[in-house]
Design an enzyme around this catalytic site. Structure first.
Site, short mmCIF file in Angstrom:
data_model
loop_
_atom_site.label_atom_id
_atom_site.label_comp_id
_atom_site.label_asym_id
_atom_site.label_seq_id
_atom_site.Cartn_x
_atom_site.Cartn_y
_atom_site.Cartn_z
N THR A 1 0.82 -1.22 0.00
CA THR A 1 0.00 0.00 0.00
C THR A 1 0.85 1.26 0.00
O THR A 1 1.88 1.35 0.68
CB THR A 1 -0.92 0.01 1.23
OG1 THR A 1 -1.69 -1.18 1.25
CG2 THR A 1 -1.84 1.22 1.21
N ASN B 1 -0.91 7.46 -2.06
CA ASN B 1 -1.84 7.98 -3.06
C ASN B 1 -2.45 6.92 -3.96
O ASN B 1 -3.35 7.22 -4.73
CB ASN B 1 -1.14 9.03 -3.93
CG ASN B 1 -0.69 10.24 -3.13
OD1 ASN B 1 -1.44 10.73 -2.29
ND2 ASN B 1 0.53 10.69 -3.35
N GLY C 1 -3.38 3.49 -2.86
CA GLY C 1 -4.34 2.61 -2.21
C GLY C 1 -4.41 1.26 -2.90
O GLY C 1 -3.42 0.56 -3.03
N ARG D 1 -25.42 -9.58 35.18
CA ARG D 1 -26.08 -8.29 35.37
C ARG D 1 -27.57 -8.50 35.70
O ARG D 1 -28.32 -9.08 34.89
CB ARG D 1 -25.93 -7.46 34.10
CG ARG D 1 -26.71 -6.16 34.08
CD ARG D 1 -26.16 -5.14 35.04
NE ARG D 1 -26.68 -3.82 34.74
CZ ARG D 1 -26.54 -2.78 35.53
NH1 ARG D 1 -25.90 -2.90 36.69
NH2 ARG D 1 -27.03 -1.60 35.19
N GLN E 1 -23.77 -2.83 23.19
CA GLN E 1 -25.17 -2.59 23.55
C GLN E 1 -25.58 -3.42 24.76
O GLN E 1 -26.30 -2.93 25.64
CB GLN E 1 -26.08 -2.92 22.37
CG GLN E 1 -25.97 -1.97 21.20
CD GLN E 1 -26.36 -0.55 21.57
OE1 GLN E 1 -25.55 0.36 21.50
NE2 GLN E 1 -27.60 -0.34 21.96
N GLU F 1 -6.37 -5.84 4.22
CA GLU F 1 -6.33 -6.80 3.11
C GLU F 1 -7.45 -6.55 2.10
O GLU F 1 -7.98 -7.48 1.50
CB GLU F 1 -6.41 -8.26 3.62
CG GLU F 1 -5.42 -8.63 4.69
CD GLU F 1 -3.99 -8.24 4.36
OE1 GLU F 1 -3.61 -8.38 3.19
OE2 GLU F 1 -3.27 -7.79 5.25
N SER G 1 -14.30 -4.06 2.39
CA SER G 1 -15.46 -4.90 2.06
C SER G 1 -15.90 -4.68 0.62
O SER G 1 -16.31 -5.62 -0.07
CB SER G 1 -16.61 -4.59 3.02
OG SER G 1 -16.28 -4.96 4.34
#
Length: 379
Positions: free
Chosen positions: A125, A128, A130, A267, A335, A362, A365
């Site tokens: 990588t 500029n 990518g 909890r 959450q 790597e 998505s």
């Protein structure tokens, strides 16, 4: 359904014990300080975990991708940063030399890497370019029996602490086919250095920095494969890299899920554990389902590897699904913890921070979807 053998379970038990004793007590200290525990990797090397898939003749453990996936998974359940570094060392730098080095190169570098005394980095990588690897600005120009390499690579794991780096260079015109060549660079070569360590959101104990090449003279004996074959090599290496990120994702998801399930049982609200509430039931059920599906997809890749079959599509699918699921599971864990999920005294927030890298490393998505679509449309 994959059933581990007795010997595989012995290996995993040893990894689990090591992680609990030598990694877990230091997780938040390393994270806060962005400390890369190089000595730890020497110890992992002594266990054979820095040359997992390297054949024994080159000093490795000689294990398969089945063991590799489980090892990265187990370590990542405790600290994803360490799991990431183990994966990067094994599947990128070391694997590139294993796949494309000649016999002399394998004998020279693989035993050092497998021992853990030498840490590996892999440079593709750039700032500029990518994912536009064909347009890379790092060049290698031949000068007799040497090559002069100039340029820089960014977001490189182990760029500072690494001793050996496989670096992709451009040896042809931008955008041309077969315009890339891979070289092995060693720290200490004149003009070869590293930049500042990146201050990251997550995976903070896994070192990330820039590699800098300022007219580095590299012997032709350090060239991996034929001139112009570098990009083809990189694509093959990235197939293994996708398995690594999928395994890393599974480990993070399992760690977040186990922490959330334990907390939900302890909890108490309105006189009973929150695990008894349907809203929490549903979250835990979805988390467990995503983890098992991710694991099965990734183990399918290991099976294809073991059979010597191509698994580019399956690897991209496993990486895509496992990494996205990892983020979702980690989010649900926060959450379930509620306000405590946002506090560093509890484990959920670190899994949450670490998880996002899995959808980026790597190949994002979106890139995995392109790889999958390109291959399924050939049929």
């Amino acid at each position: 359904m994959y059933t581990p053998t007795e010997s595989q379970e012995i290996i995993i038990d040893a990894v689990r014990t090591f992680a609990e004793q030598h990694i877990r007590p230091n997780v938040m200290e390393w994270d806060e300080a962005q400390h890369f525990p190089k000595d730890l990797f020497h110890s992992l090397g002594e266990m054979g975990l820095m040359g997992i898939i390297v054949p024994e003749e080159y000093g490795g453990a000689g294990l398969s991708y089945f063991e590799y996936i489980r090892i990265v998974d187990e370590i990542s359940q405790v600290d994803p940063s360490i799991g990431l570094s183990v994966a990067a060392h094994n599947s990128l730098c070391t694997n590139h030399i294993l796949l494309f080095g000649n016999e002399e190169q394998k004998k020279k570098w693989l035993p050092q890497l497998a021992s853990g005394k030498v840490i590996g980095a892999w440079g593709l990588t750039e700032h500029n370019t990518g994912s536009d690897a064909g347009g890379m600005n790092t060049t290698a120009v031949r000068d007799g029996d040497e090559w002069i390499i100039s340029g820089a690579k960014n977001f490189i794991t182990h760029a500072i602490s690494g001793d050996i780096a496989v670096v992709m260079t451009r040896t042809g015109e931008k955008g041309a086919s077969s315009n890339a060549t891979a070289f092995v660079l060693e720290k200490g070569m004149k003009g070869f250095s590293s930049g500042k360590k990146e201050n990251k959101l997550g995976m903070r104990a896994s070192e990330t920095a820039e590699l800098i090449m300022d007219e580095v003279r590299v012997p032709d004996s350090h060239r991996l494969g034929e001139v112009g074959d570098g990009f083809k090599q990189a694509l093959s290496v990235l197939d293994g890299g996708r398995i690594s990120i999928a395994a890393l994702s599974i480990g993070i998801a399992k760690g977040a899920y186990k922490a959330a399930k334990k907390y939900a049982k302890e909890r108490v609200q309105f006189g009973k554990p929150i695990a008894d509430f349907q809203a929490i039931n549903f979250k835990l059920a979805e988390m467990a389902t995503k983890i098992q599906a991710s694991e099965l997809m990734t183990l399918r890749c290991a099976e294809l590897k073991a059979e010597g079959k191509k698994m580019t599509t399956e690897g991209a699918m496993a990486k895509l699904f496992a990494s996205e699921s990892c983020v979702e599971v980690s989010t649900d864990a926060v959450q379930i913890f509620g306000g405590y999920g946002y506090i560093k005294d509890f484990p959920a927030e670190k899994y949450y921070r670490d998880s996002k890298l899995c959808t980026i490393g790597e190949g994002t998505s979106e890139i995995q979807k392109l790889v999958i679509a390109r291959n399924i449309l050939k049929d």
